[in-house]
Design a protein around this motif. Structure first.
Motif, PDB file in Angstrom:
ATOM      1  N   TRP A  60       0.823  -1.214   0.000  1.00  0.00           N
ATOM      2  CA  TRP A  60       0.000   0.000   0.000  1.00  0.00           C
ATOM      3  C   TRP A  60       0.854   1.260   0.000  1.00  0.00           C
ATOM      4  O   TRP A  60       0.719   2.122  -0.890  1.00  0.00           O
ATOM      5  CB  TRP A  60      -0.924  -0.032   1.222  1.00  0.00           C
ATOM      6  CG  TRP A  60      -1.726   1.216   1.434  1.00  0.00           C
ATOM      7  CD1 TRP A  60      -2.216   2.066   0.478  1.00  0.00           C
ATOM      8  CD2 TRP A  60      -2.116   1.767   2.702  1.00  0.00           C
ATOM      9  NE1 TRP A  60      -2.894   3.104   1.057  1.00  0.00           N
ATOM     10  CE2 TRP A  60      -2.850   2.941   2.425  1.00  0.00           C
ATOM     11  CE3 TRP A  60      -1.935   1.384   4.022  1.00  0.00           C
ATOM     12  CZ2 TRP A  60      -3.398   3.737   3.450  1.00  0.00           C
ATOM     13  CZ3 TRP A  60      -2.484   2.149   5.025  1.00  0.00           C
ATOM     14  CH2 TRP A  60      -3.199   3.326   4.738  1.00  0.00           C
ATOM     15  N   THR A 119      -3.277   1.095  -4.007  1.00  0.00           N
ATOM     16  CA  THR A 119      -4.493   1.442  -3.257  1.00  0.00           C
ATOM     17  C   THR A 119      -4.523   0.680  -1.938  1.00  0.00           C
ATOM     18  O   THR A 119      -3.844  -0.360  -1.768  1.00  0.00           O
ATOM     19  CB  THR A 119      -5.746   1.095  -4.071  1.00  0.00           C
ATOM     20  OG1 THR A 119      -5.803  -0.317  -4.251  1.00  0.00           O
ATOM     21  CG2 THR A 119      -5.708   1.797  -5.434  1.00  0.00           C
ATOM     22  N   TRP A 173      -6.883  -1.051  -0.975  1.00  0.00           N
ATOM     23  CA  TRP A 173      -7.486  -2.353  -1.245  1.00  0.00           C
ATOM     24  C   TRP A 173      -6.434  -3.359  -1.715  1.00  0.00           C
ATOM     25  O   TRP A 173      -6.525  -4.545  -1.421  1.00  0.00           O
ATOM     26  CB  TRP A 173      -8.605  -2.221  -2.275  1.00  0.00           C
ATOM     27  CG  TRP A 173      -9.704  -1.335  -1.787  1.00  0.00           C
ATOM     28  CD1 TRP A 173     -10.027  -0.095  -2.247  1.00  0.00           C
ATOM     29  CD2 TRP A 173     -10.587  -1.626  -0.699  1.00  0.00           C
ATOM     30  NE1 TRP A 173     -11.068   0.424  -1.525  1.00  0.00           N
ATOM     31  CE2 TRP A 173     -11.436  -0.503  -0.560  1.00  0.00           C
ATOM     32  CE3 TRP A 173     -10.763  -2.702   0.166  1.00  0.00           C
ATOM     33  CZ2 TRP A 173     -12.431  -0.435   0.397  1.00  0.00           C
ATOM     34  CZ3 TRP A 173     -11.759  -2.639   1.122  1.00  0.00           C
ATOM     35  CH2 TRP A 173     -12.580  -1.530   1.232  1.00  0.00           C
ATOM     36  N   GLY A 184      -5.691  -6.757   0.172  1.00  0.00           N
ATOM     37  CA  GLY A 184      -5.714  -8.015  -0.572  1.00  0.00           C
ATOM     38  C   GLY A 184      -4.452  -8.816  -0.338  1.00  0.00           C
ATOM     39  O   GLY A 184      -4.499 -10.047  -0.165  1.00  0.00           O
TER      40      GLY A 184
END
Length: 253
Positions: A180, A186, A188, A192
């Protein structure tokens, strides 16, 4: 003269009472010693039985322990090599970043396997190599067998403990943060990465065998509850010698 005879009689009665009390206390001490000895010493046949029991339990627990340890070690090692090779040959920056991070995480996993060897996987062979031909050697072997059995149970318990979850969680969290913040992806993408690695490490933890934990508990309940120790019954001989004013006790084994 009457007074002297009376004093002499009182003195004799006093000495006899004292000798009787000493005799009673001595017998109590001897019986307590016998009880402690019987509880702490075991016969050679029981020693051999316990060694065979431990060897059998360790032999039965070895296959799943070896499969689990080798599978994850080789799996992590193969993943590290593959991702390292892709990192060296890929052209895209994103792919190289992902492969470098992935290789670093799986390398940590492989190192963890090496740093924490699976005791149940090698304990049976180690125990089988210990000599146990004489009663003295069997006593030593039993002590080492119990140590290996306990170490196996402790290793499996540690492998399922909160420490393993916390350690793997820290590595996975670090990998997610690098994705990140370090690679400027991102949030997300970072989540993930964290979720994917968490699934793998949790699978590793929860698939680890735990047979030694139960087997060691059963062994302690069967042989260390105090019941089995009564099989050993010493046969000492007690000799009592009387002399004027007291008694002498002599214990011969």
């Amino acid at each position: 003269m009457p007074k002297t005879k009376q004093e002499d009689l009182c003195w004799k009665i006093k000495m006899r009472k004292s000798a009787l009390l000493n005799f009673i206390f001595s017998l109590i001490a001897v019986f307590q010693y016998f009880q402690v000895t019987a509880q702490n010493e075991i016969s050679d046949s029981l020693v051999a039985e316990r060694i065979q029991y431990i060897q059998k339990m360790l032999d039965q627990g070895k296959p799943p322990a070896s499969i689990w340890w080798n599978a994850w070690l080789y799996g992590y090692s193969a993943a590290t090599l593959v991702q390292g090779a892709v990192f060296l040959t890929a052209d895209k920056l994103k792919t190289r970043q992902d492969m470098a991070l992935g290789a670093a995480t799986t390398l940590i996993g492989a190192a963890g396997q090496l740093l924490m060897p699976m005791v149940p996987a090698y304990a049976p062979r180690k125990l089988a190599l210990i000599r146990g031909e004489s009663p003295e050697e069997r006593l030593i072997k039993l002590k080492k067998a119990e140590d290996l059995f306990e170490e196996s149970a402790v290793r499996e318990r540690e492998g399922r403990s909160w420490k393993m979850h916390a350690a793997s969680g820290a590595v996975n969290l670090g990998s997610g943060l690098v994705t990140w913040l370090g690679y400027k992806r991102t949030v997300w993408a970072g989540l993930g990465n964290f979720a994917f690695n968490t699934v793998i490490t949790e699978a590793q933890i929860w698939t680890q065998p735990t047979r030694a934990i139960k087997d060691y508990k059963d062994y302690c309940e069967k042989y260390k509850s105090g019941i089995a120790y009564t099989d050993y019954k010493p046969r000492p001989h007690l000799f009592v010698n009387a002399y004027p004013g007291g008694l002498a006790l002599r214990l011969v084994f």
